[in-house]
Design a protein around this motif. Structure first.
Motif, short mmCIF file in Angstrom:
data_model
loop_
_atom_site.label_atom_id
_atom_site.label_comp_id
_atom_site.label_asym_id
_atom_site.label_seq_id
_atom_site.Cartn_x
_atom_site.Cartn_y
_atom_site.Cartn_z
N ASP A 157 48.71 25.32 -9.07
CA ASP A 157 49.41 25.54 -7.82
C ASP A 157 50.85 25.07 -8.03
OD1 ASP A 157 46.84 24.63 -5.35
OD2 ASP A 157 47.04 26.34 -6.70
N ALA A 215 54.58 24.35 -6.13
CA ALA A 215 55.13 24.10 -4.80
C ALA A 215 56.60 23.68 -4.89
CB ALA A 215 54.34 23.01 -4.10
N ILE A 238 49.62 20.17 0.57
CA ILE A 238 50.99 20.06 1.08
C ILE A 238 51.51 18.63 1.08
CG2 ILE A 238 50.74 22.14 2.48
CD1 ILE A 238 50.51 20.34 4.93
N PRO A 253 45.99 25.18 1.35
CA PRO A 253 47.03 24.65 0.47
C PRO A 253 47.02 23.12 0.38
CG PRO A 253 47.92 24.99 2.66
CD PRO A 253 46.47 25.36 2.73
N CYS A 275 60.60 20.99 -7.59
CA CYS A 275 59.47 21.80 -7.96
C CYS A 275 58.32 20.87 -8.34
CB CYS A 275 59.88 22.67 -9.15
SG CYS A 275 58.60 23.68 -9.86
N PHE A 319 57.24 18.89 2.37
CA PHE A 319 56.72 20.14 1.82
C PHE A 319 57.55 21.32 2.33
CE2 PHE A 319 53.78 23.31 0.50
CZ PHE A 319 53.68 24.21 1.55
N TYR A 362 50.38 16.17 -5.90
CA TYR A 362 50.95 16.88 -7.04
C TYR A 362 51.16 15.94 -8.21
CZ TYR A 362 51.31 21.03 -4.29
OH TYR A 362 50.98 22.13 -3.55
N VAL A 389 54.27 26.69 -1.06
CA VAL A 389 53.38 26.62 -2.22
C VAL A 389 52.80 28.01 -2.51
CG1 VAL A 389 51.41 25.94 -0.78
CG2 VAL A 389 51.36 25.45 -3.24
#
Length: 126
Positions: free
Chosen positions: A33, A35, A108, A106, A96, A47, A113, A50
């Motif tokens: 994924d 984002a 978010i 998703p 990124c 956020f 991440y 994504v």
């Protein structure tokens, strides 16, 4: 391990457009994924958008919906953020981020991440 490098930031007048790019290293880009987040001075990272590793899954923050478009090119290991109708409140450092595919969509939250780029500055003048 994934390395991310953003580019495309700059100074633009309100109502203008910019296109950000994020180039990723590694051979498994298509399984991540990807984002975009942003952080304005004195504010938390938030956020933006994504694109999922599988299929046409895309999700936007309400603040950018209809103005920003996220896309990815798996052949080039690159994700893009087309930003139109920019506003002064869009001014921020844009990051990124990547995460391995998970059980839902998703994701978010920034802490979901695993990999981050160094960021690129976007400044929108009024």
């Amino acid at each position: 391990q994934v390395q991310l490098v953003e580019s495309g930031g700059g100074l633009v007048q309100a109502g203008g457009s910019l296109r950000l790019s994020c180039a990723a290293s590694g051979r498994t880009f298509s399984s991540y994924d990807m984002a975009w987040f942003r952080q304005a001075p004195g504010k938390e990272r938030e956020f933006v958008a994504v694109t999922g590793w599988s299929g046409p899954n895309i999700y936007y923050a309400d603040s950018v919906k209809g103005r920003f478009t996220i896309s990815r090119d798996n052949a080039k290991n690159t994700v893009y953020l087309q930003m139109n109708s920019l506003k002064p409140e869009d001014t921020a450092v844009y990051y990124c981020a990547a995460r391995s595919r998970g059980d839902y969509f998703p994701y978010i939250r920034a802490d979901e991440y695993d990999y981050w780029g160094q960021g690129t500055q976007v400044t929108v003048s009024s």
